[in-house]
Write an enzyme that holds these catalytic residues in place. Sequence first.
Site, PDB file in Angstrom:
ATOM      1  N   TYR A  67       0.850  -1.185   0.026  1.00 32.67           N
ATOM      2  CA  TYR A  67      -0.195  -0.088  -0.008  1.00 32.67           C
ATOM      3  C   TYR A  67       0.829   1.208   0.069  1.00 32.67           C
ATOM      4  O   TYR A  67       0.609   2.265  -0.834  1.00 32.67           O
ATOM      5  CB  TYR A  67      -0.880   0.048   1.227  1.00 32.67           C
ATOM      6  CG  TYR A  67      -1.782   1.281   1.478  1.00 32.67           C
ATOM      7  CD1 TYR A  67      -1.360   2.220   2.103  1.00 32.67           C
ATOM      8  CD2 TYR A  67      -2.990   1.218   0.698  1.00 32.67           C
ATOM      9  CE1 TYR A  67      -2.246   3.504   1.990  1.00 32.67           C
ATOM     10  CE2 TYR A  67      -4.045   2.309   0.972  1.00 32.67           C
ATOM     11  CZ  TYR A  67      -3.492   3.198   1.655  1.00 32.67           C
ATOM     12  OH  TYR A  67      -4.190   4.471   1.738  1.00 32.67           O
ATOM     13  N   SER A  78      -1.676  12.182  11.149  1.00 34.31           N
ATOM     14  CA  SER A  78      -0.885  11.078  10.764  1.00 34.31           C
ATOM     15  C   SER A  78       0.528  11.330  10.836  1.00 34.31           C
ATOM     16  O   SER A  78       0.676  12.299  11.508  1.00 34.31           O
ATOM     17  CB  SER A  78      -1.486  10.591   9.591  1.00 34.31           C
ATOM     18  OG  SER A  78      -1.005   9.213   9.125  1.00 34.31           O
ATOM     19  N   LYS A  83       6.789   2.586  17.317  1.00 33.78           N
ATOM     20  CA  LYS A  83       5.725   3.107  16.585  1.00 33.78           C
ATOM     21  C   LYS A  83       4.705   1.876  16.697  1.00 33.78           C
ATOM     22  O   LYS A  83       4.662   0.582  15.954  1.00 33.78           O
ATOM     23  CB  LYS A  83       5.851   3.246  15.074  1.00 33.78           C
ATOM     24  CG  LYS A  83       4.518   3.822  14.393  1.00 33.78           C
ATOM     25  CD  LYS A  83       5.046   4.315  12.892  1.00 33.78           C
ATOM     26  CE  LYS A  83       3.472   4.763  12.245  1.00 33.78           C
ATOM     27  NZ  LYS A  83       2.232   3.715  12.176  1.00 33.78           N
ATOM     28  N   GLU A 101      -2.540   5.037  21.174  1.00 36.00           N
ATOM     29  CA  GLU A 101      -2.794   3.894  20.558  1.00 36.00           C
ATOM     30  C   GLU A 101      -3.359   2.839  21.223  1.00 36.00           C
ATOM     31  O   GLU A 101      -3.010   2.591  22.268  1.00 36.00           O
ATOM     32  CB  GLU A 101      -1.476   3.427  19.681  1.00 36.00           C
ATOM     33  CG  GLU A 101      -1.420   2.683  18.387  1.00 36.00           C
ATOM     34  CD  GLU A 101      -1.640   3.602  17.133  1.00 36.00           C
ATOM     35  OE1 GLU A 101      -1.301   4.815  17.247  1.00 36.00           O
ATOM     36  OE2 GLU A 101      -1.702   3.088  16.033  1.00 36.00           O
ATOM     37  N   LYS A 150      10.547  12.319  16.967  1.00 35.63           N
ATOM     38  CA  LYS A 150       9.988  13.666  17.432  1.00 35.63           C
ATOM     39  C   LYS A 150      10.832  14.666  17.785  1.00 35.63           C
ATOM     40  O   LYS A 150      11.563  14.212  18.711  1.00 35.63           O
ATOM     41  CB  LYS A 150       8.811  13.498  18.150  1.00 35.63           C
ATOM     42  CG  LYS A 150       7.756  12.473  18.014  1.00 35.63           C
ATOM     43  CD  LYS A 150       6.670  12.276  19.068  1.00 35.63           C
ATOM     44  CE  LYS A 150       5.684  11.201  18.788  1.00 35.63           C
ATOM     45  NZ  LYS A 150       4.641  10.893  19.760  1.00 35.63           N
TER      46      LYS A 150
HETATM   47  N1  LIG Z   1       1.647   4.693  16.679  1.00 31.69           N
HETATM   48  C1  LIG Z   1       2.486   5.015  17.527  1.00 31.69           C
HETATM   49  O1  LIG Z   1       3.039   4.608  18.413  1.00 31.69           O
HETATM   50  C2  LIG Z   1       2.389   6.667  17.437  1.00 31.69           C
HETATM   51  C3  LIG Z   1       3.546   7.418  18.193  1.00 31.69           C
HETATM   52  N2  LIG Z   1       4.246   6.720  19.121  1.00 31.69           N
HETATM   53  N3  LIG Z   1       3.530   8.798  18.160  1.00 31.69           N
HETATM   54  C4  LIG Z   1       2.765   9.199  17.137  1.00 31.69           C
HETATM   55  O2  LIG Z   1       2.804  10.720  17.282  1.00 31.69           O
HETATM   56  C5  LIG Z   1       2.063  11.396  16.173  1.00 31.69           C
HETATM   57  C6  LIG Z   1       0.689  11.632  16.727  1.00 31.69           C
HETATM   58  C7  LIG Z   1       0.272  13.052  15.999  1.00 31.69           C
HETATM   59  C8  LIG Z   1       1.556  13.845  15.728  1.00 31.69           C
HETATM   60  C9  LIG Z   1       2.814  12.798  16.033  1.00 31.69           C
HETATM   61  N4  LIG Z   1       1.861   8.762  16.327  1.00 31.69           N
HETATM   62  C10 LIG Z   1       1.754   7.346  16.313  1.00 31.69           C
HETATM   63  O3  LIG Z   1       1.008   6.877  15.732  1.00 31.69           O
HETATM   64  C11 LIG Z   1       0.164   7.639  14.577  1.00 31.69           C
HETATM   65  C12 LIG Z   1      -0.936   8.133  15.058  1.00 31.69           C
HETATM   66  C13 LIG Z   1      -1.804   8.118  13.931  1.00 31.69           C
HETATM   67  C14 LIG Z   1      -1.476   7.493  12.886  1.00 31.69           C
HETATM   68  C15 LIG Z   1       0.110   6.887  13.381  1.00 31.69           C
HETATM   69  O4  LIG Z   1      -0.357   5.464  13.934  1.00 31.69           O
END
Ligand SMILES: NC(=O)c1c(N)nc(OC2CCCC2)nc1O[C@@H]1CCC[C@@H]1O
Length: 328
Positions: A39, A85, A117, A172, A288
Amino acid sequence: MAEQNTDVQTEYNQLKNQIKQWSIEYYQNDKPSVEDNVYDQNYRRLQEIEEAHPELITEDSPTQNVGGQILSGFNKVNHDIPMLSLGDVFSEEELSDFINRLNNNYPQIKQYNCELKIDGLAISLRYEDGILVQGSTRGNGTIGEDITTNLKTIESIPQKLTRPVTIEVRGECYMPKASFVKLNDQREKNGESVFANPRNAAAGSLRQLDSKVTAERKLSTFMYNVADYNDLETTTQDGLLEELKDLGFAINPTYRVIENMDDVNDYIQYYTQRRDELSYGIDGIVIKENDLALQEEIGTTVKVPKWAIAYKFPPEEVKTKLIDIEWT
Ligand SMILES: NC(=O)c1c(N)nc(OC2CCCC2)nc1O[C@@H]1CCC[C@@H]1O
């Protein structure tokens, strides 16, 4: 040239339709017919074509709306502060390009926070005076599904915080690997279809209209973000995680504050090797910028933050049934 454009137009239309079909399978039915990497690669090809030929972009292109569709059986929830996202990179070279570009544009950056993640479903939890009042899916980033009753069945989600704060916390929801294997074994014995991976199992379990089904599925959570940083005392991402832990949330303790690319690569190698030992699925590493005020200054695009990136692991074979692997 005309000939070439016709070819590109044909490829563009085919890609658009194919990705839209895959999105419905992934976001609506929780039953994708292709692996995430297939994808992702086709999606990136669509983005490449749109970058090279912006005149071809149409309103209905998958790039023009963020992911998830909304199931009709649930009430809608507006995310006043959109649930973003993440941009993806697929190699350490692409990752260092991203980090170097960010460092060049913002030389004041000192630290990054690395996080696993978690491969689950993004959720948002709203608390008023420390009491859980609403829980929802990310949906398409601006409209999600109200799954409050389902989320209240999950032990790791506090119904009441340690302090009476009004806050919206995001993270999550995932299904631990052991629960996933047990569930698939059970479904196979009952002659039901098995879930392809823990993420689909979590999504299918959360988006149940009957919360008793959700309650049986042993879901869990790791929280990692807030809708509005002003609700916090801390000024850093790692401080945010500690503050969420103090409030009563489950946060993933494997995060690491780093100050240079070598340490980012060490973190990636460390968890690439230990991925199978984790009791939950991960599909990459999130890096980040650590200072929250600087995150605000760097800003976001419509869909993703410009201060964070997801380094995605190469695909592994999906284990839907395991005979003899013990996890901690
Ligand atoms: N899946 C994760 O562990 C995770 C994470 N540890 N940290 C973030 O920070 C993003 C969220 C908004 C700005 C930064 N996002 C994550 O997952 C994103 C959320 C939506 C799509 C991804 O799964």
